[in-house]
Design a protein around this motif. Structure first.
Motif, mmCIF file in Angstrom:
data_model
loop_
_atom_site.group_PDB
_atom_site.id
_atom_site.type_symbol
_atom_site.label_atom_id
_atom_site.label_comp_id
_atom_site.label_asym_id
_atom_site.label_seq_id
_atom_site.Cartn_x
_atom_site.Cartn_y
_atom_site.Cartn_z
ATOM 1 N N MET A 1 0.825 -1.201 0.000
ATOM 2 C CA MET A 1 0.000 0.000 0.000
ATOM 3 C C MET A 1 0.865 1.259 0.000
ATOM 4 O O MET A 1 0.526 2.241 -0.664
ATOM 5 C CB MET A 1 -0.951 -0.008 1.194
ATOM 6 N N LYS A 2 1.989 1.250 0.692
ATOM 7 C CA LYS A 2 2.907 2.395 0.659
ATOM 8 C C LYS A 2 3.466 2.586 -0.744
ATOM 9 O O LYS A 2 3.565 3.705 -1.243
ATOM 10 C CB LYS A 2 4.052 2.189 1.649
ATOM 11 N N ARG B 1 0.791 3.977 -2.998
ATOM 12 C CA ARG B 1 0.561 5.403 -2.706
ATOM 13 C C ARG B 1 1.596 6.274 -3.425
ATOM 14 O O ARG B 1 1.268 7.326 -3.953
ATOM 15 C CB ARG B 1 0.609 5.651 -1.215
ATOM 16 N N LYS B 2 2.860 5.833 -3.465
ATOM 17 C CA LYS B 2 3.909 6.598 -4.138
ATOM 18 C C LYS B 2 3.766 6.536 -5.653
ATOM 19 O O LYS B 2 3.873 7.532 -6.337
ATOM 20 C CB LYS B 2 5.292 6.059 -3.754
ATOM 21 N N PRO C 1 -0.713 7.626 -7.081
ATOM 22 C CA PRO C 1 -1.510 8.348 -6.080
ATOM 23 C C PRO C 1 -2.982 8.495 -6.463
ATOM 24 O O PRO C 1 -3.852 8.454 -5.598
ATOM 25 C CB PRO C 1 -0.825 9.713 -5.986
ATOM 26 N N TYR D 1 -4.929 5.328 -5.484
ATOM 27 C CA TYR D 1 -4.804 4.869 -4.103
ATOM 28 C C TYR D 1 -6.166 4.675 -3.431
ATOM 29 O O TYR D 1 -6.369 3.708 -2.713
ATOM 30 C CB TYR D 1 -3.942 5.836 -3.303
#
Length: 153
Positions: free
Chosen positions: A22-23, A26-27, A30, A33
């Protein structure tokens, strides 16, 4: 190590992998997400195993990257025609039924979130078993004896 402890350990490993995934999402993506969060919350709600959620979210991330590579835009902005192209690309990408199911399941869920009807979702991303039934129901080509084929070739 007891069986219960081993299962809990494996689930904790998958929870950590999902957190890291998930990180990464997100990057990298976006604008997608929020869709990942919706799909992930669905898996939490149905109490899917960590390996199932991780595999399907990974496949969803791959679909996002493929959509960006093919069309230059995120999944939520794809037109119906672009979804059809993405669907055929994904079916050709994965070779086993299990891989196809784990790839299309989150996309079917995503289409539902985006407002597509059940019939449209089934049409765009049919499960492999229904595709096989469709293909086998078509009539086979007429029989041509080998010696005639040899003459044609």
């Amino acid at each position: 190590m007891r069986t219960g402890d081993a299962r809990e350990y494996i689930e904790s490993v998958y929870r950590k992998r999902i957190e890291n995934l998930m990180k990464e999402v997100r990057k990298e993506l976006p604008e997608d997400y929020v869709l990942f969060l919706k799909v992930r919350s669905h898996y939490v709600r149905i109490k899917a195993g960590g390996s199932t959620a991780y595999t399907r979210l990974t496949r969803l991330r791959s679909a996002c990257w493929l959509a960006r590579r093919l069309f230059g835009k995120p999944l939520k902005e794809l037109s119906r025609d672009e979804w059809e192209i993405l669907s055929s690309e994904l079916y050709s990408m994965y070779s086993t039924k299990d891989a196809i199911v784990s790839a299309i399941y989150p996309l079917r869920l995503l289409l539902k979130f985006l407002g597509y009807s059940k019939e449209e979702v089934k049409e765009l991303f049919p499960y492999p078993s229904s595709m096989h039934a469709k293909m086998s129901s078509k009539s086979s080509p007429p029989y041509v004896p080998g010696y005639i084929l040899d003459k044609v070739m």
